[in-house]
Design an enzyme around this catalytic site. Structure first.
Site, PDB file in Angstrom:
ATOM      1  CD  GLN A 142      -2.937   0.960   2.339  1.00 18.54           C
ATOM      2  OE1 GLN A 142      -3.006  -0.066   3.006  1.00 18.54           O
ATOM      3  NE2 GLN A 142      -3.710   2.004   2.562  1.00 18.54           N
ATOM      4  CB  ILE A 143       3.988   2.148   1.817  1.00 17.51           C
ATOM      5  CG1 ILE A 143       3.397   2.227   3.231  1.00 17.51           C
ATOM      6  CG2 ILE A 143       5.120   3.154   1.631  1.00 17.51           C
ATOM      7  CD1 ILE A 143       4.341   1.753   4.329  1.00 17.51           C
ATOM      8  N   GLY A 193       2.024   1.907  -3.375  1.00 14.40           N
ATOM      9  CA  GLY A 193       0.956   2.250  -4.314  1.00 14.40           C
ATOM     10  C   GLY A 193       0.994   1.337  -5.528  1.00 14.40           C
ATOM     11  N   GLY A 194       0.671   1.864  -6.687  1.00 18.80           N
ATOM     12  CA  GLY A 194       0.638   1.078  -7.914  1.00 18.80           C
ATOM     13  C   GLY A 194       1.978   0.457  -8.261  1.00 18.80           C
ATOM     14  CD  GLU A 227       8.115 -23.611   5.701  1.00 21.09           C
ATOM     15  OE1 GLU A 227       8.326 -24.267   6.736  1.00 21.09           O
ATOM     16  OE2 GLU A 227       8.826 -23.714   4.690  1.00 21.09           O
ATOM     17  CB  THR A 238      -2.612 -24.733   5.866  1.00 21.88           C
ATOM     18  OG1 THR A 238      -3.183 -25.706   6.738  1.00 21.88           O
ATOM     19  CG2 THR A 238      -2.316 -25.350   4.526  1.00 21.88           C
ATOM     20  CB  SER A 239      -3.203 -20.278   8.666  1.00 19.99           C
ATOM     21  OG  SER A 239      -2.131 -19.473   8.253  1.00 19.99           O
ATOM     22  CD  GLU A 240      -6.661 -22.547   6.697  1.00 19.78           C
ATOM     23  OE1 GLU A 240      -5.595 -22.968   6.198  1.00 19.78           O
ATOM     24  OE2 GLU A 240      -7.106 -21.409   6.481  1.00 19.78           O
TER      25      GLU A 240
END
Length: 118
Positions: A64-65, A67-68, A91, A93-95
């Site tokens: 975001q910093i 930008g495009g 690594e 899954t988060s689940e």
């Protein structure tokens, strides 16, 4: 605009510092004699889950910093953004991490994730 960027950078720094400290805490506990391995496994899963989720938020803020230009392959943030999602899958899954943590909480309650008292 600059204050918004400063705020995002500060948030990134805090997220990274907190997760680094918790990861070091879990590593320290792993070196201690008599550490309960099942609880340690849940704590390691907690550290991994938290760090991978924070990594996503941090790289998203960085994108975001920029930008495009953040989507431009000539910037390292584009590669980090793309590879980060794959790393979370490779690594473990988060689940899966959530299941490990939840199972330990069901068996031992919140004390399974408590910091040691020394």
């Amino acid at each position: 605009d600059f204050q918004l960027i400063q705020g995002m950078l500060a948030d990134c720094a805090v997220d990274i510092a907190v997760n680094r400290a918790y990861t070091h805490q879990v590593a320290w506990e792993a070196d201690q004699p008599g550490t309960e391995r099942k609880a340690l496994h849940a704590k390691a899963s907690t550290a991994k889950l938290a760090a991978s989720e924070v990594a996503g938020r941090v790289v998203d803020r960085c994108l975001q910093i920029f930008g495009g230009r953040g989507y431009d392959r000539s910037y390292p943030v584009e590669r980090l953004y793309r590879e980060l999602r794959v790393d979370r899958i490779w690594e473990g899954t988060s689940e899966i991490q959530r299941l490990i943590i939840a199972n330990e909480l069901i068996k031992r309650g919140t004390r399974a994730l408590a910091l040691p008292r020394h």
